[in-house]
Structures are given as structure tokens and as C-alpha cells.
Design a protein around this motif. Sequence first.
Motif: not given
Length: 256
Positions: A95-104
Motif C-alpha cells: 500500500g501507499n504511505y507517507l514517508a521522509v528519507f534521510d541520508r548521511n
Amino acid sequence: MKKHPSLGCSFLTFVSLSLAALASFSNQIADQNILPQIPIFAGAAQAASTQLVSQQLVSQNPPPANLPVVDGKTWMSDENIPWSTPVSVWDNQSGNYLAVFDRNYPTGANVRQIRQTGEISNWNRRFIGIYGYGTQQRCIVIFFVPVCDTKHPIYPVSTAALKIGSKVFPLQGENSRFAVNDELAYALFTAYPKKVLLRFTLADGSDTVTHPIGEATVKAWQVIYQNAAPPAEQSPESLPSSVSTGTLPAKIPSDL
């Protein structure tokens, strides 16, 4: 030439009968408009309704349509991720969902070390996805100019822990996918920028890395976890998973 009287009578009779039939048909139509309309394909309509409800249950409050869209199956290798901002993740299976992606991780060709391990992570209400993001480069000098070949392998993560403020949350899960219970969701929702550290160990045990989570990502958690309930409103089953301490454990437990 004389007109036959019987022909005139027959014509008038035909016209009268036609008008009467037309009036009867109009009355039938009017009566049908008063009655409730019954769908002809009732079975198909019911199936479509069931499918719609099923999709709503699977999607679990899908994100707004005006957000950037990211593929839920290939995000860990996508080079065009909108970092540190809410996005709509599309996944046909879960299913579809809300997210935030982080990188370091270091970018560009100015990496001094030959091998470094960074991280890329997916933060949503269902789970936290964490992968080690390698930076490996080999450089040669041509006419006093370094020419570097940089590669970015992806490494699965076996164990991870979060330090949010003064609390440490050992994450529950494996294979780069970790659960988000109610207590952790509320801690992420109320987290302060510059107060969050992530420690993880690669699946092959070759490297353990500690990185801060970027300020913009922490601020975006206020959108991702906005429906998280305070501890007083949480059920006993969702508590506890954190340890009150000022530092991350020297080694993440292997039995998570």
C-alpha cells in the motif's frame, strides 16, 4: 377521381390509436422516474465497492496526491530521492504511505578516505528502513589532475538503535526493516533537531556506524508521526522499548 370514405376513417383510426399508445408510454416513463432506480449490474457494482474498501484498508490513510512520488521497491537505489521532506511512497504490495528519507554520506569526488559507510533511511508510520550506503573510490592522477571512480554499494543492516534526547530505543527488526511502536512514534514526533543519533551495524558485521539525523528530517517527522498518541493515551502493549541513558550503548544487542 372519388375518395373512398373507408380510407379516411382508417387513417383517423390509426392516428387516434398512435396518440393513445404514445400517451400510455409517456405515463410509464413518468412512473419509472418516481420509483428508485435498480442497477442492472448489481453484482459488478458490489464487487467494485468491495475492491474500493479493500484498497482503503491496505493504503491506511494514503498521503496527499500533491507530494513527490517515490517507488517503494527501489527507493534505496534511487538517485533522485527528495531528501528530508515528506513524500508519497507508492507500493503495490503493502500500500501507499507517507514517508521522509534521510541520508548521511559523503557526496562528490572529494572523499579523502578510500572507503566510508554512510546511511540512507526511510521513516514512516509502519516501519523504519535503514541501509548502509558505501562510498568506495579509486583515484589516479593524470597530468597532475586526480581522476576518481566512485561506487556506492548498498549494505543491509542487522541491528540498529536510536538516541532521542536522553533515551535510547533499540529498534526491533531485521534485514534493514524495523518496527515503529506507539512510544517510538511519539518520541520521533516530539524529537528536537540536533538531538537524534542513529547507530547501526551492517549485516555482515563489518562496520558499526553512528550518525546524527539531519535537522530537516527531524522536523519532517512532525508530519509523518502527527497521529502518534502521547504515552498517557497508549496501551500497555505498546510500552516500553526505550532505555533512559545519556549515551548510546557501546554495542547494540545482537538479539533485537
